[in-house]
Design a protein around this motif. Sequence first.
Motif, PDB file in Angstrom:
ATOM      1  N   PHE A  17       0.842  -1.245  -0.015  1.00 21.23           N
ATOM      2  CA  PHE A  17       0.075  -0.113   0.060  1.00 21.23           C
ATOM      3  C   PHE A  17       0.766   1.195  -0.035  1.00 21.23           C
ATOM      4  N   SER A  18       1.937   1.360   0.881  1.00 19.40           N
ATOM      5  CA  SER A  18       2.766   2.324   0.968  1.00 19.40           C
ATOM      6  C   SER A  18       3.425   2.636  -0.363  1.00 19.40           C
ATOM      7  N   LEU A  19       3.692   1.755  -0.922  1.00 18.79           N
ATOM      8  CA  LEU A  19       4.630   2.043  -2.036  1.00 18.79           C
ATOM      9  C   LEU A  19       3.612   2.173  -3.335  1.00 18.79           C
ATOM     10  N   ASP A  20       2.372   1.947  -3.369  1.00 19.12           N
ATOM     11  CA  ASP A  20       1.608   2.159  -4.268  1.00 19.12           C
ATOM     12  C   ASP A  20       1.191   3.893  -4.302  1.00 19.12           C
TER      13      ASP A  20
ATOM     14  N   GLY B   2      10.163  -5.738   0.895  1.00 20.12           N
ATOM     15  CA  GLY B   2       9.830  -4.199   0.947  1.00 20.12           C
ATOM     16  C   GLY B   2      10.607  -3.710  -0.342  1.00 20.12           C
ATOM     17  N   ALA B   3      12.117  -3.905  -0.066  1.00 19.58           N
ATOM     18  CA  ALA B   3      12.956  -3.427  -1.070  1.00 19.58           C
ATOM     19  C   ALA B   3      12.717  -4.083  -2.463  1.00 19.58           C
ATOM     20  N   GLY B   4      12.383  -5.342  -2.539  1.00 20.93           N
ATOM     21  CA  GLY B   4      12.083  -5.862  -3.845  1.00 20.93           C
ATOM     22  C   GLY B   4      10.861  -5.177  -4.631  1.00 20.93           C
ATOM     23  N   LYS B   5       9.924  -4.888  -3.732  1.00 19.28           N
ATOM     24  CA  LYS B   5       8.611  -4.427  -4.347  1.00 19.28           C
ATOM     25  C   LYS B   5       8.973  -2.867  -4.764  1.00 19.28           C
ATOM     26  N   ALA B   6       9.745  -2.447  -3.863  1.00 23.26           N
ATOM     27  CA  ALA B   6      10.288  -0.981  -4.463  1.00 23.26           C
ATOM     28  C   ALA B   6      11.031  -0.963  -5.592  1.00 23.26           C
ATOM     29  N   PHE B   7      11.929  -1.761  -5.932  1.00 20.92           N
ATOM     30  CA  PHE B   7      12.824  -1.890  -6.772  1.00 20.92           C
ATOM     31  C   PHE B   7      12.056  -2.076  -8.190  1.00 20.92           C
TER      32      PHE B   7
ATOM     33  N   GLU C 204      13.907  -9.672   8.547  1.00 21.93           N
ATOM     34  CA  GLU C 204      14.952  -9.483   7.274  1.00 21.93           C
ATOM     35  C   GLU C 204      13.784  -9.808   6.054  1.00 21.93           C
ATOM     36  N   GLU C 205      13.009 -10.932   6.052  1.00 20.15           N
ATOM     37  CA  GLU C 205      12.204 -11.221   4.978  1.00 20.15           C
ATOM     38  C   GLU C 205      11.310  -9.961   4.878  1.00 20.15           C
ATOM     39  N   VAL C 206      10.564  -9.523   5.688  1.00 19.32           N
ATOM     40  CA  VAL C 206       9.997  -7.953   5.443  1.00 19.32           C
ATOM     41  C   VAL C 206      10.799  -7.072   4.680  1.00 19.32           C
ATOM     42  N   ILE C 207      12.099  -6.701   5.216  1.00 24.80           N
ATOM     43  CA  ILE C 207      12.824  -5.914   4.729  1.00 24.80           C
ATOM     44  C   ILE C 207      13.257  -6.069   3.114  1.00 24.80           C
TER      45      ILE C 207
ATOM     46  N   ARG D 166      21.577  -6.889  -3.820  1.00 24.65           N
ATOM     47  CA  ARG D 166      21.603  -7.992  -4.830  1.00 24.65           C
ATOM     48  C   ARG D 166      20.097  -8.438  -5.414  1.00 24.65           C
ATOM     49  N   ARG D 167      19.218  -8.002  -4.466  1.00 30.29           N
ATOM     50  CA  ARG D 167      17.736  -8.158  -4.876  1.00 30.29           C
ATOM     51  C   ARG D 167      17.476  -7.078  -5.988  1.00 30.29           C
ATOM     52  N   TYR D 168      18.423  -6.022  -5.900  1.00 33.27           N
ATOM     53  CA  TYR D 168      18.020  -4.985  -7.214  1.00 33.27           C
ATOM     54  C   TYR D 168      18.669  -5.636  -8.496  1.00 33.27           C
ATOM     55  N   TYR D 169      19.946  -6.188  -8.346  1.00 35.68           N
ATOM     56  CA  TYR D 169      20.498  -6.718  -9.530  1.00 35.68           C
ATOM     57  C   TYR D 169      19.939  -7.907 -10.053  1.00 35.68           C
ATOM     58  N   GLU D 170      18.844  -8.595  -9.294  1.00 37.60           N
ATOM     59  CA  GLU D 170      18.106  -9.762 -10.057  1.00 37.60           C
ATOM     60  C   GLU D 170      17.095  -9.186 -10.918  1.00 37.60           C
TER      61      GLU D 170
END
Length: 620
Positions: A349-352, A392-397, A386-389, A432-436
């Motif tokens: 929701f926040s990212l949207d 969240g970062a993955g959704k943002a990327f 860590e899973e939530v972090i 790493r999540r970004y470069y995936e």
Amino acid sequence: MRKLALRDEILLSIEKPARYIGNEVNAVMKSRDVDIRFAMCFPDVYEIGMSHLGIQILYDMFNKREDTWCERVYSPWTDLDAVMHKEHIPLFALESQDPIKDFDFLGITIQYEMCYTNILQILDLSGIPMMAVDRTWDDPIVIGGGPCAYNPEPLADFFDIFYIGEGEVVYDELLELFKKAKKEGWNRETFLRQASHIAGIYVPSLYKVSYHEDGTIAAFEPIYDDVPKTVEKQIVMDVTNASYPKTPVVPFIKCTQDRVVLEIQRGCIRGCRFCQAGMIYRPTRERDLAMLKEYAYAMLKSTGHEEISLSSLSSSDYSDLAGIVNFLIDEFEKTGVNISLPSLRIDAFSLDVMSKVQDIKKSSLTFAPEAGSQRLRNVINKGLTEEVILDGAGKAFDGGWNKVKLYFMLGLPTETEDDMKDIAHLADKIARRYYEIPKDQRNGKCQITVSTSFFVPKPFTPFQWVPMNNRDEFLGKAKIVNQEVKDQLNRKSIKYNWHEADVTVLEGILARGDRRLAPAILRAYEKGALYDAWGENFKYSRWSEAFDEFHLDPAFYTERERSYEEILPWDFIRIGVTKKFLWKEWERAQKEEVTKNCRAGCSGCGASVFGGGVCYEGKN
């Protein structure tokens, strides 16, 4: 026509003269023929002080009284400070330009420890005796409030009164008492003694402190039988109908928070064990959505601001966040008004929402894991995995962001070297999540900024008893993190910053200090300490010399572990959250146990029935 307190040649010789001329949009002008003149002070530079919501609220509330004129005063910057001392120009209020010494009250909000010498600058330039014991009826009553008033003892000698809690509650009662004192011809001491009978009012001169041979407090007692032994914080339970400014003052120059600020709730349900605000502002109280809509319209219209910000310790926990956010987007986005959403947890929701109100290519997302390892996040009760972090970062990327800011603390209780290194590891996992993401779908290079502050134990937290690291330990830990960042696969995408260790140590001394610090604070000011929160002005040597002069050991206040039985300087204050609960949380921290947030289940902290209210509107 107002006559400015500063001559034209002085205004032209200093930086940003608009800090001192007043007459801003929505500034309140009244006749001097009122019963009470109240100077409201933020002891920092104008741009910082004008961004403080609390002063705007009290300014509006006081000026609604026909018998009171509340004006503002801020710390002169160092250039004007030198001129005022040299030419003996008294400090003045912005609205009337009258000397502060001519006012009935000087109210000073104390937001952080590093402004303590600025408070002395205010008194000094005003011509008000530094020591409260030296003041007469010809001097203003000096009142302190704000977060640092929850341990007022290091400043006790300089203040006549401390107001413990939220200003909307008993200030009217105090002002009425002052009018009665003037009418009936009381002396200053009688007024202060009567003021101590008002809930939330602490008069330091009416208490005596004795000490054991080891330096710990032996007793803290009132000197008269009618003076209360404890002081209870004051809170507004019905924040929806509490005073709030529809016409806040608009600064002439760009400020830190140059926007409309809409406070959506007070308090926080999370219970982070390092966080003083999360404890002292309990219980959580929400403003009604209809009220927020009304005030958003009114404040944008009265100020001309082009940005509106939601204010809260944890905005994501406001129960109708979707309602207020969607309203702001629907009503104001097309008119060019920007919407700022601080303190959001990074979820779908926040990212949207942020994708609708931010320029993704320019903005960065902020995460505050506070600790690198899950073990240490459990210790501090962060409630973030860590899973939530990473999710969240993955959704943002995936949504187009490529910039992330990560905030951590070093020196937390039970911290190990592995915990420190995990700060670098977590940053690398996010990169790493970004470069995936396929290269053709990325938004440029990933930019991760890691910042570490150094942990300071604060009063009324579960960590108020724990030892604090010294300067060398802090810097050694920052060095470990810095090296570990350099060893990561994605090190070119990670930038690492850390806080100044000397400033942190001083903050720790003042945060848990007692009355014996007052002479050293005064001597540090006399040696030139001013604007200590500003790196270019801070010199720890001024403070260390002052401590040595009065035979004070800084390590006594920072590096020493306290027992549950020890009398702490702030133990006479009741905040609702009990000492027993805080100790229980410290014990749970040592076991790495997580305590549920207030919405998930009541933890029995004591705030739930404080002041006759209920916690989280009775939803526990």
